[in-house]
Structure formats: C-alpha cells, structure tokens
Design a protein around this motif. Structure first.
Motif, PDB file in Angstrom:
ATOM      1  N   CYS A 188      -7.874   0.463  12.520  1.00 41.65           N
ATOM      2  CA  CYS A 188      -7.634  -0.946  12.852  1.00 41.65           C
ATOM      3  C   CYS A 188      -8.099  -1.885  11.736  1.00 41.65           C
ATOM      4  CB  CYS A 188      -8.333  -1.321  14.153  1.00 41.65           C
ATOM      5  SG  CYS A 188      -7.573  -0.588  15.614  1.00 41.65           S
ATOM      6  N   GLY A 189      -9.310  -1.695  11.264  1.00 40.04           N
ATOM      7  CA  GLY A 189      -9.845  -2.556  10.211  1.00 40.04           C
ATOM      8  C   GLY A 189      -9.077  -2.426   8.911  1.00 40.04           C
ATOM      9  N   THR A 190      -8.587  -1.215   8.624  1.00 37.61           N
ATOM     10  CA  THR A 190      -7.797  -0.979   7.412  1.00 37.61           C
ATOM     11  C   THR A 190      -6.436  -1.671   7.514  1.00 37.61           C
ATOM     12  OG1 THR A 190      -8.923   1.124   7.033  1.00 37.61           O
ATOM     13  CG2 THR A 190      -6.799   0.814   5.939  1.00 37.61           C
ATOM     14  N   SER A 191      -5.772  -1.529   8.659  1.00 36.27           N
ATOM     15  CA  SER A 191      -4.470  -2.159   8.856  1.00 36.27           C
ATOM     16  C   SER A 191      -4.596  -3.679   8.828  1.00 36.27           C
ATOM     17  CB  SER A 191      -3.854  -1.694  10.176  1.00 36.27           C
ATOM     18  OG  SER A 191      -2.632  -2.354  10.415  1.00 36.27           O
ATOM     19  N   PHE A 192      -5.627  -4.193   9.479  1.00 36.02           N
ATOM     20  CA  PHE A 192      -5.834  -5.643   9.494  1.00 36.02           C
ATOM     21  C   PHE A 192      -6.035  -6.169   8.084  1.00 36.02           C
ATOM     22  CE2 PHE A 192      -8.458  -9.438   9.552  1.00 36.02           C
ATOM     23  CZ  PHE A 192      -7.764 -10.250  10.424  1.00 36.02           C
ATOM     24  N   GLU A 193      -6.897  -5.509   7.343  1.00 32.83           N
ATOM     25  CA  GLU A 193      -7.223  -5.968   5.996  1.00 32.83           C
ATOM     26  C   GLU A 193      -5.994  -5.947   5.072  1.00 32.83           C
ATOM     27  OE1 GLU A 193     -11.349  -5.638   4.006  1.00 32.83           O
ATOM     28  OE2 GLU A 193     -10.231  -3.862   3.386  1.00 32.83           O
ATOM     29  N   SER A 194      -5.176  -4.903   5.192  1.00 33.19           N
ATOM     30  CA  SER A 194      -3.988  -4.784   4.333  1.00 33.19           C
ATOM     31  C   SER A 194      -2.826  -5.638   4.824  1.00 33.19           C
ATOM     32  CB  SER A 194      -3.535  -3.324   4.247  1.00 33.19           C
ATOM     33  OG  SER A 194      -2.929  -2.918   5.467  1.00 33.19           O
ATOM     34  N   GLY A 195      -2.837  -5.958   6.121  1.00 31.33           N
ATOM     35  CA  GLY A 195      -1.720  -6.693   6.703  1.00 31.33           C
ATOM     36  C   GLY A 195      -0.481  -5.844   6.890  1.00 31.33           C
ATOM     37  N   GLN A 196      -0.642  -4.518   6.842  1.00 35.73           N
ATOM     38  CA  GLN A 196       0.482  -3.586   6.947  1.00 35.73           C
ATOM     39  C   GLN A 196       0.293  -2.647   8.143  1.00 35.73           C
ATOM     40  OE1 GLN A 196       3.205  -3.661   4.875  1.00 35.73           O
ATOM     41  NE2 GLN A 196       2.201  -5.522   4.106  1.00 35.73           N
ATOM     42  N   PRO A 197       1.412  -2.273   8.800  1.00 35.84           N
ATOM     43  CA  PRO A 197       1.320  -1.265   9.863  1.00 35.84           C
ATOM     44  C   PRO A 197       0.786   0.046   9.298  1.00 35.84           C
ATOM     45  CG  PRO A 197       3.483  -2.307   9.856  1.00 35.84           C
ATOM     46  CD  PRO A 197       2.780  -2.744   8.603  1.00 35.84           C
ATOM     47  N   LEU A 198       0.141   0.811  10.147  1.00 33.53           N
ATOM     48  CA  LEU A 198      -0.442   2.075   9.711  1.00 33.53           C
ATOM     49  C   LEU A 198      -0.216   3.132  10.792  1.00 33.53           C
ATOM     50  CD1 LEU A 198      -2.108   3.374   7.458  1.00 33.53           C
ATOM     51  CD2 LEU A 198      -4.153   2.456   8.531  1.00 33.53           C
ATOM     52  N   ILE A 199       0.433   4.224  10.397  1.00 36.01           N
ATOM     53  CA  ILE A 199       0.628   5.375  11.282  1.00 36.01           C
ATOM     54  C   ILE A 199      -0.273   6.489  10.770  1.00 36.01           C
ATOM     55  CG2 ILE A 199       2.222   7.137  12.118  1.00 36.01           C
ATOM     56  CD1 ILE A 199       4.505   5.115  11.691  1.00 36.01           C
ATOM     57  N   VAL A 200      -1.140   6.986  11.633  1.00 40.11           N
ATOM     58  CA  VAL A 200      -2.032   8.089  11.269  1.00 40.11           C
ATOM     59  C   VAL A 200      -1.631   9.298  12.107  1.00 40.11           C
ATOM     60  CG1 VAL A 200      -4.415   8.877  11.162  1.00 40.11           C
ATOM     61  CG2 VAL A 200      -3.876   6.490  10.644  1.00 40.11           C
ATOM     62  N   LYS A 201      -1.103  10.314  11.431  1.00 40.13           N
ATOM     63  CA  LYS A 201      -0.620  11.506  12.124  1.00 40.13           C
ATOM     64  C   LYS A 201      -1.748  12.288  12.774  1.00 40.13           C
ATOM     65  CE  LYS A 201       3.397  12.071   9.174  1.00 40.13           C
ATOM     66  NZ  LYS A 201       4.140  12.944   8.276  1.00 40.13           N
ATOM     67  N   ASN A 202      -2.890  12.359  12.083  1.00 39.33           N
ATOM     68  CA  ASN A 202      -4.043  13.102  12.589  1.00 39.33           C
ATOM     69  C   ASN A 202      -5.299  12.307  12.243  1.00 39.33           C
ATOM     70  OD1 ASN A 202      -6.126  14.836  13.182  1.00 39.33           O
ATOM     71  ND2 ASN A 202      -5.155  16.622  12.272  1.00 39.33           N
ATOM     72  N   VAL A 203      -5.911  11.695  13.243  1.00 45.92           N
ATOM     73  CA  VAL A 203      -7.062  10.824  12.996  1.00 45.92           C
ATOM     74  C   VAL A 203      -8.253  11.582  12.403  1.00 45.92           C
ATOM     75  CG1 VAL A 203      -6.395   9.081  14.694  1.00 45.92           C
ATOM     76  CG2 VAL A 203      -7.874  10.982  15.403  1.00 45.92           C
ATOM     77  N   ALA A 204      -8.309  12.889  12.627  1.00 42.05           N
ATOM     78  CA  ALA A 204      -9.402  13.683  12.059  1.00 42.05           C
ATOM     79  C   ALA A 204      -9.339  13.717  10.537  1.00 42.05           C
ATOM     80  CB  ALA A 204      -9.381  15.104  12.619  1.00 42.05           C
ATOM     81  N   GLU A 205      -8.164  13.439   9.992  1.00 41.10           N
ATOM     82  CA  GLU A 205      -7.977  13.455   8.545  1.00 41.10           C
ATOM     83  C   GLU A 205      -8.051  12.055   7.927  1.00 41.10           C
ATOM     84  OE1 GLU A 205      -4.223  15.456   8.064  1.00 41.10           O
ATOM     85  OE2 GLU A 205      -5.055  17.386   8.704  1.00 41.10           O
ATOM     86  N   PHE A 206      -8.293  11.030   8.759  1.00 39.48           N
ATOM     87  CA  PHE A 206      -8.368   9.659   8.246  1.00 39.48           C
ATOM     88  C   PHE A 206      -9.822   9.344   7.898  1.00 39.48           C
ATOM     89  CE2 PHE A 206      -8.648   5.064   8.414  1.00 39.48           C
ATOM     90  CZ  PHE A 206      -7.482   4.671   7.775  1.00 39.48           C
ATOM     91  N   PRO A 207     -10.107   9.069   6.626  1.00 37.65           N
ATOM     92  CA  PRO A 207     -11.497   8.780   6.221  1.00 37.65           C
ATOM     93  C   PRO A 207     -12.052   7.565   6.965  1.00 37.65           C
ATOM     94  CG  PRO A 207     -10.079   9.076   4.302  1.00 37.65           C
ATOM     95  CD  PRO A 207      -9.177   9.017   5.503  1.00 37.65           C
ATOM     96  N   GLY A 208     -13.185   7.749   7.611  1.00 40.61           N
ATOM     97  CA  GLY A 208     -13.836   6.655   8.314  1.00 40.61           C
ATOM     98  C   GLY A 208     -13.247   6.330   9.671  1.00 40.61           C
ATOM     99  N   HIS A 209     -12.449   7.238  10.230  1.00 34.22           N
ATOM    100  CA  HIS A 209     -11.873   6.993  11.556  1.00 34.22           C
ATOM    101  C   HIS A 209     -12.985   6.698  12.558  1.00 34.22           C
ATOM    102  CE1 HIS A 209     -10.491   8.379  15.592  1.00 34.22           C
ATOM    103  NE2 HIS A 209      -9.561   7.492  15.288  1.00 34.22           N
ATOM    104  N   ILE A 210     -12.769   5.700  13.385  1.00 28.38           N
ATOM    105  CA  ILE A 210     -13.728   5.326  14.431  1.00 28.38           C
ATOM    106  C   ILE A 210     -13.235   5.948  15.729  1.00 28.38           C
ATOM    107  CG2 ILE A 210     -14.782   3.423  15.687  1.00 28.38           C
ATOM    108  CD1 ILE A 210     -14.172   1.684  13.151  1.00 28.38           C
ATOM    109  N   ALA A 211     -13.971   6.896  16.254  1.00 28.08           N
ATOM    110  CA  ALA A 211     -13.551   7.623  17.453  1.00 28.08           C
ATOM    111  C   ALA A 211     -14.116   6.965  18.709  1.00 28.08           C
ATOM    112  CB  ALA A 211     -13.993   9.070  17.370  1.00 28.08           C
ATOM    113  N   CYS A 212     -13.341   6.071  19.304  1.00 23.00           N
ATOM    114  CA  CYS A 212     -13.756   5.467  20.578  1.00 23.00           C
ATOM    115  C   CYS A 212     -13.533   6.457  21.719  1.00 23.00           C
ATOM    116  CB  CYS A 212     -12.977   4.181  20.832  1.00 23.00           C
ATOM    117  SG  CYS A 212     -13.286   2.903  19.599  1.00 23.00           S
ATOM    118  N   ASP A 213     -12.438   7.214  21.634  1.00 23.33           N
ATOM    119  CA  ASP A 213     -12.120   8.236  22.624  1.00 23.33           C
ATOM    120  C   ASP A 213     -11.933   9.542  21.861  1.00 23.33           C
ATOM    121  OD1 ASP A 213     -11.074   9.981  24.518  1.00 23.33           O
ATOM    122  OD2 ASP A 213      -9.512   8.612  25.207  1.00 23.33           O
ATOM    123  N   ALA A 214     -12.795  10.489  22.090  1.00 22.14           N
ATOM    124  CA  ALA A 214     -12.765  11.763  21.359  1.00 22.14           C
ATOM    125  C   ALA A 214     -11.465  12.528  21.578  1.00 22.14           C
ATOM    126  CB  ALA A 214     -13.951  12.624  21.764  1.00 22.14           C
TER     127      ALA A 214
END
Length: 150
Positions: free
Chosen positions: A74-100
């Motif tokens: 969310c913070g990355t997409s907001f900052e860039s102003g671009q949509p972001l699709i993450v296929k696997n959140v485990a592979e996204f650096p700094g992913h914030i896991a609200c729901d495991a």
C-alpha cells in the motif's frame, strides 16, 4: 463480474451521495461481494498530519491501522501513484502481513485532481489471484468512486 456492469452498479449505488466515508464503505462492500477468492477489500487514506496511510472503510478481518509511506504494498503504491499487483506477497520486500492467510494483493491509488488521497487495497488467499483485467476494472471503479466524492 463484467467491468461495465460492476462500474454501473457502483455508479447507481453512490448516486446523490458525496460523503467519502459513506461511499468508501459501500464501494468496499460491493467489491468484497463481487470479486471471487478475496479475503479483504478496503481503503487506506492519506493522513497529512502524520504523513502516513490510515485505515479506512473495509470488508474482511481486522487490519493494520497505520502504514508508512513507501512501506508495504500500500505505501509503495501510494508513494509511486501507480497500481501494484503482487503475485506472491511473500516475495515482496517489506510486505506488511495484516492477515497471515493473504498470498496476493492488488493496490490502486486514489488520486483526484492530481492529489493523492489514499489507496484501494484487495487481498487474496490465492497466489497470483489478480490480473491486468482486475486492475483495469478496479481503476474504473476508483474513477467512478472519486467522481462521487467531494
């Protein structure tokens, strides 16, 4: 659900309402009910006082309340102003896991008249759940939503 039908439904649902919170609440409910295999749909709104994203209306399990700009999907997409699709959140650096249980995520920035307002965030328990077609549909939904908000 077909893009045009869903956008028309949102447009009709928000007719004659301009309040952000009411419109975001109904938009999150419509998205949650319309998209298959998702476990969370909602909004984070920009808080200029604290320079962060703060939890807004949503459907799903409890969620993180504060997200730093540039952090997580969310913070990355907001900052860039671009949509972001993450296929696997485990592979996204700094992913914030609200729901495991979440495995993939799509985030669409909310930008009105050049001003960043927040993001639409949708999670799924399935890896690679979101497509470019989903992104297109959600961009249309966000545009329609923002047209109803003052």
């Amino acid at each position: 659900m077909e893009n045009k039908l869903l956008v028309s439904q949102l447009d009709a649902l928000l007719q004659n309402e301009t309040n952000y919170i009411a419109n975001l609440a109904n938009a999150s409910a419509l998205i949650f009910e319309s998209f298959k295999e998702i476990n969370w749909a909602g909004f984070y709104l920009y808080d200029s006082t604290n320079n962060e994203l703060i939890l807004g209306p949503f459907q799903g399990k409890v969620a993180c309340m504060h997200i730093a700009l540039g952090k997580g999907v969310c913070g990355t997409s907001f900052e860039s102003g671009q949509p972001l699709i993450v296929k696997n959140v485990a592979e996204f650096p700094g992913h914030i896991a609200c729901d495991a249980a979440s495995r993939s995520e799509i985030v669409i920035p909310l930008i009105k008249n050049g001003e960043k307002i927040g993001v639409l965030d949708i999670d799924s328990t399935i890896v690679n759940r979101f497509t470019k077609d989903d992104c297109s549909t959600l961009n249309s939904l966000v545009k329609t939503l923002l047209n109803h908000c003052n």
